[in-house]
Design an enzyme around this catalytic site. Sequence first.
Site, PDB file in Angstrom:
ATOM      1  CB  SER A 141       6.098  -4.841  -1.451  1.00 30.36           C
ATOM      2  OG  SER A 141       5.529  -4.053  -2.480  1.00 30.36           O
ATOM      3  CE1 TYR A 154       9.023  -7.536  -5.238  1.00 33.74           C
ATOM      4  CE2 TYR A 154       6.856  -6.489  -5.180  1.00 33.74           C
ATOM      5  CZ  TYR A 154       8.204  -6.483  -4.849  1.00 33.74           C
ATOM      6  OH  TYR A 154       8.725  -5.445  -4.112  1.00 33.74           O
TER       7      TYR A 154
END
Length: 239
Positions: A141, A154
């Site tokens: 990401s 995350y």
Amino acid sequence: MDLNHKTAIVTGASRGIGKAISIALAKEGVNVVLAARSEEKLMEVKKDTDSFNGNSIIIPADISKEKDILNLFNKTKKEFGKLDILINNAGILIKGNLVDFSVEDYDKIMNVNLKGVFLSCQQALKIMIPQKNGFIINISSNAVFKGYPEQSVYSASKYGIVGLTKSISNEVQKDGISVALIYPGGVDTELISYARPDIDKSVLIPPEDIAKTVIYMLKLSDNSWVDEICIRRRAAKPF
Ligand SMILES: NC(=O)c1ccc[n+]([C@@H]2O[C@H](COP(=O)([O-])OP(=O)(O)OC[C@H]3O[C@@H](n4cnc5c(N)ncnc54)[C@H](OP(=O)(O)O)[C@@H]3O)[C@@H](O)[C@H]2O)c1
């Protein structure tokens, strides 16, 4: 690589980016193994992949569970006799300030986003190393570069994928296996609607653009490989 008749596992194939990647692979003639927890949603995706070729199968799996991963890879090997491509796409995001973040939520994120990728790579390599070929693409990401608030755990899980991928790439290059990373920015899926409701949906990346990126990487000639691709919203800050 010519993708026709290749076999691929896509995790998180039931919606969002994984669904778009699965459809794009099926369109190229790939036998796609659709994996996620929701069997009902996988069946919907299979209707789409079947419109291009009828060789996709569904294997429901919770990638945080080792027994589900073993079942996923064993059944794939039994059905197709090989595994050419693994797309480690399944992932979850739970928002929260670090100071209040529960250990339960930390474990949930790490078990899916990092342990799930570790287990999947391990089982894929057990098939690919004897084959002396294979391609693994891990979805990380843009969050690893940006340091978004409320996404520390995350981001850590997605950074973990970077380390895992770089190390594995060097371990298995000699076995003819190529491993790569994609770092998407804001893609128009359920995950981003929850994570960043502040972003106007009209400027989000269509999931199909991530699918096109996967196909681009896989279809390069045998002499080329792309280690990593960072794809951001055009409206977002460069680099
Ligand atoms: N959207 C973005 O802007 C963005 C940006 C950067 C990176 N990413 C990454 O891209 C990947 C796909 O995200 P998305 O945006 O498409 O999210 P999404 O729409 O929420 O889809 C997530 C997918 O992962 C599956 N999944 C979740 N937990 C699972 C588990 N324990 N076992 C198996 N499958 C599981 C879900 O299926 P079930 O619920 O049926 O299991 C679903 O198919 C994720 O790794 C995410 O971190 C997304």
